[in-house]
Design an enzyme around this catalytic site. Sequence first.
Site, mmCIF file in Angstrom:
data_model
loop_
_atom_site.group_PDB
_atom_site.id
_atom_site.type_symbol
_atom_site.label_atom_id
_atom_site.label_comp_id
_atom_site.label_asym_id
_atom_site.label_seq_id
_atom_site.Cartn_x
_atom_site.Cartn_y
_atom_site.Cartn_z
ATOM 1 N N VAL A 93 46.365 21.534 54.662
ATOM 2 C CA VAL A 93 45.330 20.591 54.926
ATOM 3 C C VAL A 93 43.963 21.103 54.035
ATOM 4 C CG1 VAL A 93 44.176 21.825 57.068
ATOM 5 C CG2 VAL A 93 43.460 19.363 56.463
ATOM 6 N N ILE A 94 43.670 22.157 53.987
ATOM 7 C CA ILE A 94 42.461 22.896 53.168
ATOM 8 C C ILE A 94 42.749 22.383 51.713
ATOM 9 C CG2 ILE A 94 41.344 24.850 52.436
ATOM 10 C CD1 ILE A 94 41.465 25.805 55.536
ATOM 11 N N ALA A 130 60.359 34.094 52.276
ATOM 12 C CA ALA A 130 60.914 33.050 51.702
ATOM 13 C C ALA A 130 61.316 31.967 52.914
ATOM 14 C CB ALA A 130 61.985 33.339 50.992
ATOM 15 N N ALA A 131 60.706 30.707 52.791
ATOM 16 C CA ALA A 131 61.173 29.630 53.756
ATOM 17 C C ALA A 131 61.001 28.503 53.302
ATOM 18 C CB ALA A 131 60.402 30.148 54.984
ATOM 19 N N TYR A 164 61.637 22.770 61.958
ATOM 20 C CA TYR A 164 60.988 23.852 61.250
ATOM 21 C C TYR A 164 60.776 25.067 62.211
ATOM 22 C CZ TYR A 164 57.394 26.761 59.513
ATOM 23 O OH TYR A 164 56.513 27.744 58.990
ATOM 24 N N ASN A 178 47.394 29.102 60.982
ATOM 25 C CA ASN A 178 47.148 28.293 59.622
ATOM 26 C C ASN A 178 46.644 29.317 58.524
ATOM 27 O OD1 ASN A 178 47.295 26.391 62.299
ATOM 28 N ND2 ASN A 178 47.551 24.778 60.411
#
Length: 309
Positions: free
Chosen positions: A183-184, A73-74, A140, A169
Amino acid sequence: MKVLLTGGAGFIGSHVTEELLKHKFQVVTIDNFVTGFQGNIPGKVKFYQMDLGDKRVELVFKQEKPDYVIHLAAQASVMASMTNPYLDFFTNTVGTVKLLDLSKKYNVKKFLFASTAAVYGEPLYLPVDEDHLIHTQSFYALSKYSAENYIKQYSTLNGLDSCILRFSNVYGPRQNENGEAGVISIFINRLLANETVDIYDGSQTRDFIYVKDVAVACRLSLEKEVKGVLNISSCIETEISELYDQIAGIMEINAQPSYEPKRVGEIEKSILDNQKARRELSWDLHHSLLKGLEDTVQYYTEKYLTSTI
């Protein structure tokens, strides 16, 4: 063995849950549904809807008595962290410290934490290994690295076994458009909707890893007697413009993106060395970028067609 997994309704968490269930772990999950969805949680998983700041989190530990904790969780958006650093700190750092306290109190055997390649900042060399200088360039990344240091200190002072996984990523089915690797999903969903895709320069490189390979790494990190920091990555460099071409090719769409100037502060190149994880976890990749993109395109295409019926 019982695993308490935070963020289990989220993108990565849902895949980790499926991997654990497949290997006969019992899974209990906590999620507040800020970015997660009820439909991502398998029916056989016991679920608690609450925020990590909720006082009832301790009751979950007391009742469930987990053997392991996987903390996924973040607040995962770099941009959101820059506009609201307090929320980022409270969610990512304070929430982690609370879980560490409870893990110690209720005799958790191992604490697994999801961190990020963002802690390295702009690389001094490639690929980036776990000994690379830390240079956080966003709140972050700072909140994640602060949490890492609390975990290391707990391990030293309180004997709580821990493992920190720094993800590159991550992409795949169920990903939302928020977070560094979105982005994907952005490219795919805009192409499906016949919208123009904006690419900021496009020469930047990233290290994309399929979510199911990440899930396997998480499961192995519990099973193996591994501690400390591990990079979880593909160790393959892909340009953003090349990524777009691959996705458009898979979708058989001949649409030109709109190229915009590079955004200020964006990291130019990012590739993580994964040799330590391969060696210590006996872990390997089972999805090439092409195969992972094909599966991801299929997922979003089916979802899009269903939503338009």
